[in-house]
Scaffold this motif. Structure first.
Motif, short mmCIF file in Angstrom:
data_model
loop_
_atom_site.label_atom_id
_atom_site.label_comp_id
_atom_site.label_asym_id
_atom_site.label_seq_id
_atom_site.Cartn_x
_atom_site.Cartn_y
_atom_site.Cartn_z
N ALA A 138 -44.89 86.37 -12.92
CA ALA A 138 -46.05 85.35 -12.29
C ALA A 138 -45.77 84.95 -10.89
O ALA A 138 -44.57 85.00 -10.67
CB ALA A 138 -46.18 84.18 -13.28
N ALA A 139 -46.79 84.96 -10.08
CA ALA A 139 -46.69 84.30 -8.68
C ALA A 139 -47.67 83.65 -8.34
O ALA A 139 -48.80 83.57 -8.81
CB ALA A 139 -46.63 85.71 -7.86
N LEU A 140 -47.07 82.62 -7.46
CA LEU A 140 -48.01 81.30 -7.11
C LEU A 140 -47.79 81.28 -5.50
O LEU A 140 -46.80 81.41 -5.16
CB LEU A 140 -47.29 80.08 -7.52
CG LEU A 140 -48.30 78.95 -7.82
CD1 LEU A 140 -49.59 79.24 -8.58
CD2 LEU A 140 -47.61 77.54 -8.41
N SER A 141 -48.79 80.90 -4.85
CA SER A 141 -48.61 80.77 -3.38
C SER A 141 -48.17 79.36 -2.96
O SER A 141 -48.02 78.36 -3.73
CB SER A 141 -50.13 80.80 -2.73
OG SER A 141 -50.94 79.81 -3.00
N SER A 142 -47.94 79.48 -1.62
CA SER A 142 -47.21 78.17 -1.16
C SER A 142 -48.37 76.95 -1.28
O SER A 142 -47.71 75.77 -1.59
CB SER A 142 -47.02 78.23 0.17
OG SER A 142 -48.11 78.67 1.20
N VAL A 143 -49.45 77.14 -1.40
CA VAL A 143 -50.41 75.96 -1.68
C VAL A 143 -50.79 75.84 -3.16
O VAL A 143 -51.89 74.97 -3.47
CB VAL A 143 -51.39 76.07 -0.99
CG1 VAL A 143 -51.10 76.09 0.72
CG2 VAL A 143 -52.30 77.53 -0.97
N GLY A 144 -50.54 76.55 -4.06
CA GLY A 144 -50.75 76.58 -5.50
C GLY A 144 -51.65 77.67 -5.84
O GLY A 144 -52.11 77.31 -7.17
N ASP A 145 -51.85 78.50 -5.29
CA ASP A 145 -53.25 79.43 -5.71
C ASP A 145 -52.22 80.65 -6.63
O ASP A 145 -51.33 81.19 -6.06
CB ASP A 145 -53.94 80.05 -4.64
CG ASP A 145 -54.64 79.18 -3.85
OD1 ASP A 145 -54.99 79.25 -2.54
OD2 ASP A 145 -55.32 78.14 -4.55
N VAL A 146 -52.79 80.74 -7.81
CA VAL A 146 -52.22 81.99 -8.56
C VAL A 146 -52.47 83.23 -7.94
O VAL A 146 -53.62 83.72 -7.48
CB VAL A 146 -52.87 81.95 -9.99
CG1 VAL A 146 -52.28 83.07 -10.77
CG2 VAL A 146 -52.34 80.61 -10.81
N LEU A 147 -51.30 83.95 -7.77
CA LEU A 147 -51.48 85.16 -6.99
C LEU A 147 -51.55 86.40 -8.04
O LEU A 147 -52.21 87.39 -7.86
CB LEU A 147 -50.19 85.52 -6.13
CG LEU A 147 -50.07 84.44 -4.90
CD1 LEU A 147 -48.86 84.52 -4.06
CD2 LEU A 147 -51.43 84.51 -4.17
N ASN A 148 -50.73 86.22 -9.21
CA ASN A 148 -50.76 87.25 -10.10
C ASN A 148 -50.17 86.78 -11.42
O ASN A 148 -49.22 85.95 -11.22
CB ASN A 148 -49.77 88.25 -9.57
CG ASN A 148 -50.18 89.77 -10.26
OD1 ASN A 148 -51.11 89.87 -11.14
ND2 ASN A 148 -49.34 90.72 -9.82
#
Length: 119
Positions: A48-58
């Protein structure tokens, strides 16, 4: 710079665990964060991956609907809530942080925390 994972252990199939990763020594809030895992004899894979601002990337297809990644930038911590665990979830789970500072890409890894799903 440190990423320190915790929360791994032995859990029965169908059970839950929450992994934590505490970051220090860099501007955590500016970095994308991810959880990877590596099962015995297999390559490391993105969970799982999450952006610096909390958006789920994958999310990996195998964990969608069962795992949730989140972060607390005030605490410099990223979490992985794992539910309905299956035996194929047995692996060492690694925290990753990736970001750009002064036009240079930095990437950090934790030491890993083992998860065993078994009855």
């Amino acid at each position: 710079v440190q990423l320190v994972e915790s929360g791994g252990g032995l859990v029965q199939p169908g059970g839950s665990l929450r992994l934590s990763c505490a970051a220090s020594g860099f501007t955590f809030s500016s970095y994308d964060v991810s959880w990877y895992r590596q099962a015995p004899g297999k390559e490391r894979e993105l969970v799982a991956a999450l952006s610096s601002v909390g958006d789920v990337l994958n999310y990996a297809d195998s964990v969608k609907g069962r795992f949730t990644i989140s972060r607390d930038n005030a605490e410099n911590t990223v979490y992985l809530q794992m539910s309905s665990l299956k035996p194929d979830g047995t692996a060492v789970y690694y925290c990753n942080a990736r970001g750009v500072e002064m036009w240079r890409v930095y990437e950090y890894w934790g030491q890993g925390t083992p998860v065993t799903v078994s009855s």
